[in-house]
Motif scaffolding. Structure first.
Motif, mmCIF file in Angstrom:
data_model
loop_
_atom_site.group_PDB
_atom_site.id
_atom_site.type_symbol
_atom_site.label_atom_id
_atom_site.label_comp_id
_atom_site.label_asym_id
_atom_site.label_seq_id
_atom_site.Cartn_x
_atom_site.Cartn_y
_atom_site.Cartn_z
ATOM 1 N N HIS A 65 28.658 3.203 62.734
ATOM 2 C CA HIS A 65 27.934 3.851 61.643
ATOM 3 C C HIS A 65 28.719 3.706 60.345
ATOM 4 N N ASP A 66 28.042 3.207 59.348
ATOM 5 C CA ASP A 66 28.620 3.055 58.010
ATOM 6 C C ASP A 66 28.658 4.431 57.354
ATOM 7 N N LYS A 67 29.827 4.894 57.000
ATOM 8 C CA LYS A 67 29.996 6.208 56.371
ATOM 9 C C LYS A 67 30.069 6.122 54.850
ATOM 10 N N VAL A 68 30.324 4.917 54.309
ATOM 11 C CA VAL A 68 30.527 4.756 52.871
ATOM 12 C C VAL A 68 29.324 4.104 52.199
ATOM 13 N N GLY A 69 28.898 2.976 52.707
ATOM 14 C CA GLY A 69 27.763 2.267 52.142
ATOM 15 C C GLY A 69 28.093 1.546 50.847
ATOM 16 N N ARG A 70 27.027 1.051 50.199
ATOM 17 C CA ARG A 70 27.149 0.341 48.925
ATOM 18 C C ARG A 70 25.956 0.727 48.067
ATOM 19 N N LYS A 71 26.130 0.636 46.772
ATOM 20 C CA LYS A 71 25.041 0.972 45.850
ATOM 21 C C LYS A 71 24.328 -0.291 45.374
ATOM 22 N N TYR A 72 22.993 -0.210 45.371
ATOM 23 C CA TYR A 72 22.139 -1.290 44.883
ATOM 24 C C TYR A 72 20.994 -0.676 44.101
ATOM 25 N N PRO A 73 20.402 -1.451 43.176
ATOM 26 C CA PRO A 73 19.316 -0.913 42.365
ATOM 27 C C PRO A 73 17.998 -0.750 43.132
ATOM 28 N N SER A 74 17.838 -1.496 44.243
ATOM 29 C CA SER A 74 16.600 -1.414 45.015
ATOM 30 C C SER A 74 16.834 -1.953 46.427
ATOM 31 N N ASP A 75 15.782 -1.884 47.238
ATOM 32 C CA ASP A 75 15.886 -2.327 48.633
ATOM 33 C C ASP A 75 16.217 -3.811 48.769
ATOM 34 N N GLY A 76 15.640 -4.648 47.930
ATOM 35 C CA GLY A 76 15.804 -6.103 48.056
ATOM 36 C C GLY A 76 17.247 -6.569 48.088
ATOM 37 N N PRO A 77 18.051 -6.208 47.089
ATOM 38 C CA PRO A 77 19.450 -6.633 47.112
ATOM 39 C C PRO A 77 20.237 -6.053 48.296
#
Length: 85
Positions: free
Chosen positions: A16-28
Motif C-alpha cells: 500500500h502506497d502511503k505517500v502517493g504523488r500529486k497530479y492535476p488529473s486522472d490522466g497523468p
C-alpha cells in the motif's frame, strides 16, 4: 493538484502506497502508474504485478497491468485463485 496512491499487487503481496504523488488529473496519474507497472514487470519477481491507481479519497481510477504481459497470464492467475464454493 490531487494526490494519487499507487498500490502494488505482486506475488500474492499487497504494498500500500502511503505517500502517493500529486497530479492535476486522472490522466497523468494513470500514465505514471502504467510506466511504473511496465518497469516492475521487467523483474522476474514482479512479472505478475498489478497496480491500482487510487485517489486519496479512495476512488479507484485504474487497475493496470504491464503492456508487455500477455493478458491470458492474468486471466489464468485469477482463475486459479477463485473458489467456486
Amino acid at each position: 493538484m490531487r494526490r494519487y496512491l499507487f498500490n502494488i499487487y505482486a506475488a500474492g503481496v499487497v504494498s500500500h502506497d502511503k505517500v502517493g504523488r500529486k497530479y492535476p488529473s486522472d490522466g497523468p496519474a494513470v500514465a505514471y502508474g502504467q510506466r511504473l507497472v511496465d518497469e516492475l514487470t521487467k523483474d522476474d519477481d514482479y512479472h505478475d504485478a498489478v497496480i491500482d491507481v487510487i485517489t486519496a479519497s479512495g476512488r479507484l481510477v485504474a487497475r493496470l497491468i504491464s503492456r508487455e504481459t500477455p493478458l491470458i497470464h492474468h486471466v489464468r492467475q485469477a482463475t486459479r485463485q477463485a473458489s467456486l464454493h
